[in-house]
Design a protein around this motif. Structure first.
Motif, PDB file in Angstrom:
ATOM      1  N   ASP A 258       0.847  -1.195   0.000  1.00  0.00           N
ATOM      2  CA  ASP A 258       0.000   0.000   0.000  1.00  0.00           C
ATOM      3  C   ASP A 258       0.880   1.243   0.000  1.00  0.00           C
ATOM      4  OD1 ASP A 258      -2.014   1.816   0.143  1.00  0.00           O
ATOM      5  OD2 ASP A 258      -2.877   1.091   2.025  1.00  0.00           O
ATOM      6  N   ILE A 259       1.105   1.811  -1.177  1.00  0.00           N
ATOM      7  CA  ILE A 259       1.918   3.021  -1.327  1.00  0.00           C
ATOM      8  C   ILE A 259       1.017   4.119  -1.884  1.00  0.00           C
ATOM      9  CG2 ILE A 259       3.984   4.037  -2.335  1.00  0.00           C
ATOM     10  CD1 ILE A 259       5.100   1.250  -2.719  1.00  0.00           C
ATOM     11  N   HIS A 260       0.874   5.192  -1.144  1.00  0.00           N
ATOM     12  CA  HIS A 260       0.036   6.294  -1.602  1.00  0.00           C
ATOM     13  C   HIS A 260       0.648   6.884  -2.879  1.00  0.00           C
ATOM     14  CE1 HIS A 260      -2.081  10.142  -1.719  1.00  0.00           C
ATOM     15  NE2 HIS A 260      -2.961   9.605  -0.862  1.00  0.00           N
ATOM     16  N   PRO A 261      -0.176   7.205  -3.871  1.00  0.00           N
ATOM     17  CA  PRO A 261       0.374   7.724  -5.138  1.00  0.00           C
ATOM     18  C   PRO A 261       1.078   9.067  -4.990  1.00  0.00           C
ATOM     19  CG  PRO A 261      -2.026   7.841  -5.127  1.00  0.00           C
ATOM     20  CD  PRO A 261      -1.634   7.008  -3.950  1.00  0.00           C
ATOM     21  N   GLY A 262       0.864   9.764  -3.866  1.00  0.00           N
ATOM     22  CA  GLY A 262       1.565  11.025  -3.654  1.00  0.00           C
ATOM     23  C   GLY A 262       2.987  10.856  -3.155  1.00  0.00           C
ATOM     24  N   ALA A 263       3.343   9.657  -2.674  1.00  0.00           N
ATOM     25  CA  ALA A 263       4.695   9.424  -2.160  1.00  0.00           C
ATOM     26  C   ALA A 263       5.711   9.496  -3.288  1.00  0.00           C
ATOM     27  CB  ALA A 263       4.763   8.069  -1.465  1.00  0.00           C
ATOM     28  N   LYS A 264       6.905  10.014  -2.965  1.00  0.00           N
ATOM     29  CA  LYS A 264       7.975  10.150  -3.956  1.00  0.00           C
ATOM     30  C   LYS A 264       9.035   9.080  -3.700  1.00  0.00           C
ATOM     31  CE  LYS A 264       7.258  15.155  -4.286  1.00  0.00           C
ATOM     32  NZ  LYS A 264       7.883  16.496  -4.127  1.00  0.00           N
ATOM     33  N   ILE A 265       9.364   8.323  -4.751  1.00  0.00           N
ATOM     34  CA  ILE A 265      10.310   7.214  -4.633  1.00  0.00           C
ATOM     35  C   ILE A 265      11.405   7.378  -5.680  1.00  0.00           C
ATOM     36  CG2 ILE A 265      10.590   4.714  -4.770  1.00  0.00           C
ATOM     37  CD1 ILE A 265       7.814   4.362  -3.763  1.00  0.00           C
TER      38      ILE A 265
ATOM     39  N   VAL B 259       3.384   2.972   2.773  1.00  0.00           N
ATOM     40  CA  VAL B 259       4.101   4.242   2.606  1.00  0.00           C
ATOM     41  C   VAL B 259       3.065   5.351   2.490  1.00  0.00           C
ATOM     42  CG1 VAL B 259       5.749   5.547   1.215  1.00  0.00           C
ATOM     43  CG2 VAL B 259       6.003   3.071   1.441  1.00  0.00           C
ATOM     44  N   GLY B 260       3.200   6.372   3.339  1.00  0.00           N
ATOM     45  CA  GLY B 260       2.225   7.452   3.384  1.00  0.00           C
ATOM     46  C   GLY B 260       2.383   8.477   2.275  1.00  0.00           C
ATOM     47  N   GLU B 261       1.410   9.369   2.213  1.00  0.00           N
ATOM     48  CA  GLU B 261       1.289  10.317   1.096  1.00  0.00           C
ATOM     49  C   GLU B 261       2.476  11.235   0.948  1.00  0.00           C
ATOM     50  OE1 GLU B 261      -1.639  14.020  -0.281  1.00  0.00           O
ATOM     51  OE2 GLU B 261      -2.058  12.868   1.541  1.00  0.00           O
ATOM     52  N   THR B 262       2.995  11.781   2.032  1.00  0.00           N
ATOM     53  CA  THR B 262       4.068  12.775   1.947  1.00  0.00           C
ATOM     54  C   THR B 262       5.446  12.170   2.211  1.00  0.00           C
ATOM     55  OG1 THR B 262       3.780  13.399   4.277  1.00  0.00           O
ATOM     56  CG2 THR B 262       2.502  14.629   2.630  1.00  0.00           C
TER      57      THR B 262
ATOM     58  N   ASP C 224       2.614  17.895   5.725  1.00  0.00           N
ATOM     59  CA  ASP C 224       3.817  17.075   5.519  1.00  0.00           C
ATOM     60  C   ASP C 224       4.090  16.293   6.807  1.00  0.00           C
ATOM     61  OD1 ASP C 224       6.121  15.947   4.644  1.00  0.00           O
ATOM     62  OD2 ASP C 224       7.211  17.824   4.309  1.00  0.00           O
ATOM     63  N   ARG C 225       3.718  15.037   6.842  1.00  0.00           N
ATOM     64  CA  ARG C 225       3.659  14.289   8.095  1.00  0.00           C
ATOM     65  C   ARG C 225       4.339  12.925   8.051  1.00  0.00           C
ATOM     66  NH1 ARG C 225      -0.751  14.313   5.064  1.00  0.00           N
ATOM     67  NH2 ARG C 225      -1.966  12.417   4.699  1.00  0.00           N
ATOM     68  N   HIS C 226       5.071  12.617   6.963  1.00  0.00           N
ATOM     69  CA  HIS C 226       5.641  11.281   6.804  1.00  0.00           C
ATOM     70  C   HIS C 226       7.167  11.334   6.688  1.00  0.00           C
ATOM     71  CE1 HIS C 226       1.410  10.618   5.327  1.00  0.00           C
ATOM     72  NE2 HIS C 226       1.546   9.624   6.197  1.00  0.00           N
ATOM     73  N   PRO C 227       7.844  10.210   6.897  1.00  0.00           N
ATOM     74  CA  PRO C 227       9.314  10.184   6.946  1.00  0.00           C
ATOM     75  C   PRO C 227       9.963  10.521   5.609  1.00  0.00           C
ATOM     76  CG  PRO C 227       8.380   8.218   7.971  1.00  0.00           C
ATOM     77  CD  PRO C 227       7.269   8.897   7.254  1.00  0.00           C
ATOM     78  N   LYS C 228      11.223  10.966   5.721  1.00  0.00           N
ATOM     79  CA  LYS C 228      12.070  11.232   4.563  1.00  0.00           C
ATOM     80  C   LYS C 228      13.292  10.312   4.669  1.00  0.00           C
ATOM     81  CE  LYS C 228       9.243  14.663   3.754  1.00  0.00           C
ATOM     82  NZ  LYS C 228       8.263  14.285   4.810  1.00  0.00           N
ATOM     83  N   ILE C 229      13.400   9.391   3.730  1.00  0.00           N
ATOM     84  CA  ILE C 229      14.442   8.360   3.772  1.00  0.00           C
ATOM     85  C   ILE C 229      15.564   8.758   2.823  1.00  0.00           C
ATOM     86  CG2 ILE C 229      14.932   5.904   3.586  1.00  0.00           C
ATOM     87  CD1 ILE C 229      12.808   6.628   5.677  1.00  0.00           C
ATOM     88  N   GLY C 230      16.802   8.838   3.336  1.00  0.00           N
ATOM     89  CA  GLY C 230      17.936   9.235   2.512  1.00  0.00           C
ATOM     90  C   GLY C 230      18.422   8.122   1.601  1.00  0.00           C
ATOM     91  N   ASP C 231      19.379   8.441   0.757  1.00  0.00           N
ATOM     92  CA  ASP C 231      19.948   7.469  -0.187  1.00  0.00           C
ATOM     93  C   ASP C 231      20.695   6.364   0.566  1.00  0.00           C
ATOM     94  OD1 ASP C 231      18.999   9.177  -2.099  1.00  0.00           O
ATOM     95  OD2 ASP C 231      20.957  10.023  -2.616  1.00  0.00           O
ATOM     96  N   GLY C 232      20.630   5.145   0.023  1.00  0.00           N
ATOM     97  CA  GLY C 232      21.425   4.044   0.545  1.00  0.00           C
ATOM     98  C   GLY C 232      20.993   3.497   1.887  1.00  0.00           C
ATOM     99  N   VAL C 233      19.774   3.778   2.327  1.00  0.00           N
ATOM    100  CA  VAL C 233      19.286   3.327   3.628  1.00  0.00           C
ATOM    101  C   VAL C 233      18.786   1.884   3.536  1.00  0.00           C
ATOM    102  CG1 VAL C 233      17.506   3.679   5.395  1.00  0.00           C
ATOM    103  CG2 VAL C 233      18.717   5.640   4.422  1.00  0.00           C
TER     104      VAL C 233
END
Length: 395
Positions: free
Chosen positions: A263-270, A284-287, A311-320
């Motif tokens: 379940d990945i919200h379509p607003g999430a950036k990957i 994965v949440g919207e933001t 803006d209420r969801h985590p920000k995951i850095g590169d290589g995590v």
């Protein structure tokens, strides 16, 4: 009864004709083609009694072909027959698909094979990855001929990775009220319009192949890995979401959740190079934002705390690297190259190149002087390194 004229190749191949005891006492077998006579010259009763003769004489006395059937003028007629049989029995596919008969011992000298040899060391140039997948698909057919229809329809029948992916995702996500054709049109529109999307698809394929020891080939990942398929479905849904087509994007999210349990919200950036290993239960949440070359295992939640909006969801850095069962909640940042241990609950920021474990999560080595990684954990997929020491909570 007059002697029945039979070609030598059929005489040797037939268990009936090759056994003299099975022939009638008054019949004879001629192996010289000059004795063959048109079927029209036989009596009507004899023509009915000898249907094999009808087949042989008709094929020999027909008008000559205007176009040669053989690709190789030096090939014998006997060698060419199976090739024509395969062409007759198999459906119409792209010109890029080899029309040679399936044979494990056949020497692979097609033009595609030569291109593969040239690009094997550098798949980033052109369509090297796609050609590699086609080669793997042919090898899979040789190994499991019963899957030939499925593999041809999923990969070899298509001229590009975009077409194959659009078709395969549509087959997975379509249902009685959401037609296959509709989804193919939608997915092809996105994949051909935005080359960044297809570039990310290729990076994801390479990521799975390199990091997951269970992945035996690119084709195996493309056809069977639901984490990969869910991620590519999200890329399409996110593109539609960014275009303002929110209703359609949410519908695709719902179907992906039902089919793949992701379940990945379509607003999430990957980002690119994402591995969703096993993938079941990933939320994965919207933001939320996920950087490049991130590896995420099953039952991971990137969610909100339930109190904040916007803006209420985590920000995951590169290589995590995020271990199985982990919950990362709130608008917090996980630094580049960080490692989150399995079943951790992370509520505060994690510095780059550190390891956080536990509930609530704590840094190995302590908050003041945490142990730093010298390797990128998402590449190594090492869940045990520096796990022998326990320290203070992150908070």
């Amino acid at each position: 009864m007059k002697g029945l004229a039979v070609a030598r190749s059929l005489y040797k191949a037939s268990p009936f004709l090759s056994n003299q005891k099975l022939l009638s006492p008054n019949s004879s077998v001629h192996t010289n083609f000059q004795f063959l006579s048109p079927i029209s010259s036989l009596p009507k009763q004899q023509a009915i009694l000898n249907p094999m003769a009808a087949c042989i004489d008709t094929s020999r006395t027909g008008s000559p072909q205007n176009k040669p059937l053989s690709r190789d003028p030096n090939r014998s007629k006997t060698d060419e027959d199976p090739y024509q049989f395969m062409r007759f029995c198999r459906g119409n596919f792209s010109d890029q698909v080899s029309c040679l008969p399936i044979c494990q011992n056949r020497t692979k000298t097609t033009h595609t094979r030569r291109i593969l040899d040239d690009l094997e060391q550098d798949e980033d140039k052109g369509d090297g990855l796609w050609l590699k997948m086609q080669d793997e698909a042919r090898a899979d057919i040789n190994q499991e001929p019963m899957l030939s229809n499925f593999i041809y329809a999923s990969i070899l029948a298509h001229a590009s990775l975009e077409s194959a992916l659009a078709n395969h995702l549509s087959v997975k996500l379509s249902n009685s009220s959401l037609s296959l054709g509709t989804l193919v049109d939608i997915f092809m529109g996105v994949l051909t319009e935005d080359q960044e999307v297809i570039k990310a698809v290729k990076d994801d394929l390479r990521a799975v192949k390199e990091r997951d020891p269970a992945c035996v080939s690119y084709t195996h990942c493309f056809l069977n890995f639901k984490g990969f398929l869910a991620c590519q479905s999200h890329r399409i849904a996110h593109k539609l979401w960014s275009q303002g087509r929110t209703v359609l994007a949410l519908l695709i999210q719902n179907r992906v959740s039902e089919v793949f349990a992701v379940d990945i919200h379509p607003g999430a950036k990957i980002g690119h190079g994402i591995l969703l290993d096993h993938a079941t239960g990933v939320v994965v949440g919207e933001t939320a934002v996920i950087g490049n070359n991130v590896s995420i295992l099953h039952n991971v939640t990137l969610g909100g705390t339930g109190k904040a909006s916007g803006d209420r969801h985590p920000k995951i850095g590169d290589g995590v690297l995020i271990g199985a069962g982990t919950c990362i909640l709130g608008n917090i940042k996980i630094g580049e190259g960080a490692k989150i241990g399995a079943c951790s609950v992370v509520l505060k920021e994690v510095p780059p190149r550190t390891t956080a474990v536990g509930n609530p999560a704590r840094l190995l080595g302590g908050k003041e002087n945490p142990i730093k990684h010298d390797k990128i954990p998402s590449y190594t997929m090492d869940h045990t390194y520096n796990m022998s020491e326990w320290s203070d909570y992150v908070i």
